[in-house]
Write an enzyme that holds these catalytic residues in place. Structure first.
Site, PDB file in Angstrom:
ATOM      1  N   LYS A 181       5.878  64.902 166.317  1.00  0.00           N
ATOM      2  CA  LYS A 181       4.841  64.439 167.226  1.00  0.00           C
ATOM      3  C   LYS A 181       5.154  64.978 168.612  1.00  0.00           C
ATOM      4  CE  LYS A 181       2.768  60.127 168.889  1.00  0.00           C
ATOM      5  NZ  LYS A 181       2.902  58.657 168.833  1.00  0.00           N
ATOM      6  N   LYS A 234       1.606  66.572 164.497  1.00  0.00           N
ATOM      7  CA  LYS A 234       0.586  66.025 165.398  1.00  0.00           C
ATOM      8  C   LYS A 234       0.828  66.532 166.800  1.00  0.00           C
ATOM      9  CE  LYS A 234      -0.919  61.592 167.279  1.00  0.00           C
ATOM     10  NZ  LYS A 234      -0.732  60.162 167.338  1.00  0.00           N
TER      11      LYS A 234
HETATM   12 ZN   LIG Z   1       3.584  54.606 170.590  1.00  0.00          ZN
END
Ligand SMILES: [Zn+2]
Length: 313
Positions: A181, A234
């Site tokens: 992420k 992501k």
């Molecule tokens: Zn968070």
């Protein structure tokens, strides 16, 4: 006949935002076509999603009340817990994935337990946060979630959550880890939808540098070693090389999250007539699949499924 990459509704996961209260279905201003629902209103949306051939939803909750440690996150009748039960009833075959992170539940908006660090800047305490995440994950499992998706990026969270779930006889619950992420500018509209902007500081100390791909592979390998059943990259479109590298390196199911900013940029440009929205959307989704993603988490899931169904994709 010679097309190499094919999208299908079965590839998509639809994110849904759940609010406290009842009788609510309200649009998210920065995400045209996306709504936030109270738990009593989410059944219809779940049924429509399943009817479109989409196999799974990913739930994000907005709590009634925020506090320092986000204790509403494991409330038995909280919005997410209630929504899980409503979806299970309305669309029994839909796989229910729940986001597990503290940032929407804490007053400071950080992803975990905060301590004042040097210079008065908020610092997230990694190990104290694991305890909070495990409580939240267990509460979702108890309500009937199928898959727990920790998005916080704390070190050791997958192993810690796995152990907590197993201890309470939730060993059949899978973990989808937000393994890679990135600290991205593409999350802006989501923070509107989930009321989860950090009040001061940012999340750069625990999200990844957009410049790094080898680090992403290390994080994914680590999460798999701790027991992740599925891994995620992501955002998606700006990280196609990361998706490609992950798909070549690991055998685990690979999700890519087409995040709010990716969605809203296309929708906004389409509203102005600058691009053909559906065409650009299908092109980007195809690119994400072509890069190697098995599943794509996208706000466009229902619309894309409709387009594919009509053979226009
Ligand atoms: Zn968070």
């Amino acid at each position: 006949m010679i097309r190499e990459t094919r999208l299908a509704p079965g590839n998509f996961i639809l994110p849904l935002f759940v609010l406290p209260g009842s009788g609510i279905k309200e649009p998210v201003a920065s995400m045209p076509g996306v709504h936030r629902f109270s738990a009593d209103k989410i059944g219809d949306e779940a049924r429509a999603t399943a009817d479109a051939g989409i196999p799974a939803v990913l739930l994000f909750g907005v709590p009634e009340r925020k506090d320092e440690d986000g204790t509403d996150a494991w409330k038995d009748n909280g919005p997410v817990q209630s929504a899980i039960r409503a979806i299970r009833k309305a669309a029994p075959r839909l796989t229910i994935i729940t986001d597990v992170c503290m940032c929407a539940y804490t007053t400071h908006g950080q992803c975990g337990h905060v301590q004042k660090g040097p210079g008065g800047v908020n610092d997230v305490d990694n190990d104290a946060t694991l305890e909070l995440l495990a409580r939240m994950a267990t509460s979702h499992a108890k309500a009937g979630a199928d898959v727990i998706a920790p998005s916080d990026m704390m070190d050791g969270r997958v192993g810690f959550i796995r152990e907590s779930l197993d201890e309470q006889a939730f060993d059949h619950i899978s973990i989808l880890s937000y393994a890679a992420k990135y600290a991205s500018g593409f999350y802006g509209p989501f923070r509107d939808a989930a009321d989860s902007s950090p009040k001061d500081g940012d999340r750069k100390s625990y999200q990844m540098d957009p410049a790094n791909v080898r680090e992403a592979l290390r994080e994914m390998g680590q999460d798999i070693a701790e027991g992740a059943d599925m891994i995620m990259v992501k955002p998606a479109l700006a990280y196609l090389d990361v998706i490609r590298a992950a798909s070549e390196e690991f055998d685990h199911p690979l999700c890519a999250y087409q995040v709010s900013g990716e969605y809203s940029m296309v929708m906004a440009a389409a509203e102005r007539g600058w691009v053909d929205g559906p065409r650009v959307m299908m092109e980007t989704l195809t690119a994400i699949k072509r890069a190697g993603a098995d599943n794509i988490i996208t706000y466009y899931a229902k619309e894309a499924s409709r387009i594919l169904e009509k053979g226009e994709g």
